[in-house]
Design an enzyme around this catalytic site. Structure first.
Site, PDB file in Angstrom:
ATOM      1  N   GLY A 161       0.834  -1.544   0.314  1.00  0.00           N
ATOM      2  CA  GLY A 161       0.057  -0.134   0.204  1.00  0.00           C
ATOM      3  C   GLY A 161       1.039   1.511  -0.272  1.00  0.00           C
ATOM      4  N   ARG A 183      -1.429  -9.040  -1.684  1.00  0.00           N
ATOM      5  CA  ARG A 183      -3.042  -9.693  -2.553  1.00  0.00           C
ATOM      6  C   ARG A 183      -3.485  -9.769  -3.556  1.00  0.00           C
ATOM      7  NH1 ARG A 183      -8.333  -7.546   0.743  1.00  0.00           N
ATOM      8  NH2 ARG A 183      -7.733  -5.964  -0.429  1.00  0.00           N
ATOM      9  N   THR A 184      -3.041  -8.264  -4.255  1.00  0.00           N
ATOM     10  CA  THR A 184      -3.186  -7.685  -5.683  1.00  0.00           C
ATOM     11  C   THR A 184      -1.211  -7.689  -6.296  1.00  0.00           C
ATOM     12  OG1 THR A 184      -5.040  -7.085  -5.492  1.00  0.00           O
ATOM     13  CG2 THR A 184      -3.983  -6.557  -7.484  1.00  0.00           C
ATOM     14  N   ARG A 243       0.977  -3.600  12.310  1.00  0.00           N
ATOM     15  CA  ARG A 243      -0.323  -4.259  13.208  1.00  0.00           C
ATOM     16  C   ARG A 243       0.697  -4.947  14.208  1.00  0.00           C
ATOM     17  NH1 ARG A 243      -2.041   0.359  12.744  1.00  0.00           N
ATOM     18  NH2 ARG A 243      -3.888   0.548  12.976  1.00  0.00           N
ATOM     19  N   GLU A 272       0.104  -4.871  23.291  1.00  0.00           N
ATOM     20  CA  GLU A 272       0.423  -3.285  23.376  1.00  0.00           C
ATOM     21  C   GLU A 272      -0.873  -2.630  25.121  1.00  0.00           C
ATOM     22  OE1 GLU A 272      -0.054   0.019  20.342  1.00  0.00           O
ATOM     23  OE2 GLU A 272       0.894  -1.015  19.160  1.00  0.00           O
ATOM     24  N   HIS A 290       4.933   1.971  19.403  1.00  0.00           N
ATOM     25  CA  HIS A 290       4.299   2.476  18.703  1.00  0.00           C
ATOM     26  C   HIS A 290       4.206   4.213  18.340  1.00  0.00           C
ATOM     27  CE1 HIS A 290       0.501   1.508  16.928  1.00  0.00           C
ATOM     28  NE2 HIS A 290       0.406   1.951  16.276  1.00  0.00           N
TER      29      HIS A 290
END
Length: 325
Positions: A161, A183-184, A243, A272, A290
């Protein structure tokens, strides 16, 4: 004749955010800030959300059917994040509640941090900082505290992405070979960035660094578990700024303890701020709290975008960055 004064819509911001976001909200709404310097408890959140038409939530706030059942006036949930796995989007859609987020604005900051972790763990910077402060560095030596070259290495990106592509751009500056799995398959991006698509197993086997940028969902839960880790090179490093639950953390600890991979740079964790047992004891891991979007500029823009989403949904000014139709 007395003119009726229309009350401003009520908005709950669950904790303190940069002032530019609050200033925008205060122009149009009656704003309640739940707590400035801490996360609201579940009980506090459910109490404060009653009667509110908009909720500006954090990733740490669980926005589920129970909350929506209590907040019967709720029209929009604006998440101060790109991700939204803390929100039951399907239930919100069923109830006619708009769900929005803050994409695009944190792309570069997160990509910068991914590369910072990659460089840190490869060159053992944080580990070296600890031993230097402890007085354990006695003299320069040819074989002391050696790390791994980043330039010329192979970077495997999982999830191409905006952030994955931004990391690939940074890798070009280090003359890294970049492969990706997504995925693509994206031929136009491959040509533009000079990168190559690989099936996941092949990427894991070839990459010197594996950087995670996939969204979290039931399909990507523990995407990197023992099987994936055992397919990586023993000299390879795992980087996660996406994540926490993409990684099976006990499996990662085991892989690091047994030398299945060389190290890891982590900014996110499954539960977390709690760390999986054994993770903090490993010198081969860099652990960040984070920090992906944690710059003044980026967090400020995130706050503005989250506020603009609420203004767009409740006032019809501008276009919200919606997740649901």
């Amino acid at each position: 004749m007395n003119q009726l004064i229309k009350e401003k819509p009520q908005v709950l911001v669950t904790r303190g955010i940069p002032s530019e976001g609050l200033d925008l909200l205060n122009k149009y709404f009656e704003v309640t800030v739940g707590a400035w310097d801490r996360m609201l408890s579940r009980e506090e959140l459910l109490d404060l959300v009653r009667g509110k038409e908009a909720l500006l939530s954090m990733l740490t706030d669980r926005v589920d059917g129970d909350l929506m059942g209590i907040a019967t006036d709720l029209k929009v949930v604006s998440n101060l994040a790109v991700g939204f796995d803390n929100i039951d989007v399907e239930e919100a859609t069923r109830r006619g509640i708009a769900v929005t987020h803050t994409p695009e604005v944190l792309t570069d900051a997160t990509a910068d941090l991914a590369f910072a972790l990659l460089l840190d763990v490869a060159r053992r910077v944080t580990e070296g900082d600890r031993l230097t402060r402890a007085g354990q560095w006695k003299e320069w030596a040819p074989l002391f505290h050696l790390g791994k070259d980043v330039s010329g290495s192979t970077l495997g990106i999982i999830g191409l992405g905006r952030i994955g592509q931004a990391v690939a751009k940074r890798a070009r500056g280090f003359e890294m070979k970049v492969v990706y799995h997504s995925r693509t398959q994206l031929p136009s991006v491959e040509e533009k960035l000079g990168i190559r698509y690989l099936p996941l197993q092949e990427l894991l086997q070839q990459a010197d660094f594996v950087s995670l940028h996939a969204p979290y969902n039931h399909q990507t839960h523990h995407l990197i578990g023992w099987e994936a880790l055992s397919q990586m090179k023993k000299s390879a490093y795992l980087i996660n700024t996406s994540r926490g639950a993409l990684v099976d953390e006990p499996a990662l600890v085991k892989a690091l303890q047994q030398g299945e991979i060389a190290g890891a740079g982590l900014d996110v964790y499954e539960d977390e701020p709690r760390l999986t047992s054994g993770l903090a004891d490993l010198n081969s891991v860099v652990l960040a709290p984070h920090l992906g979007s944690a710059t003044w500029e980026t967090r400020g823009q995130m706050a503005v975008t989250a506020a603009q989403n609420i203004v767009a949904e409740l006032c019809g000014i501008g276009v919200a960055k919606r997740i649901n139709p």
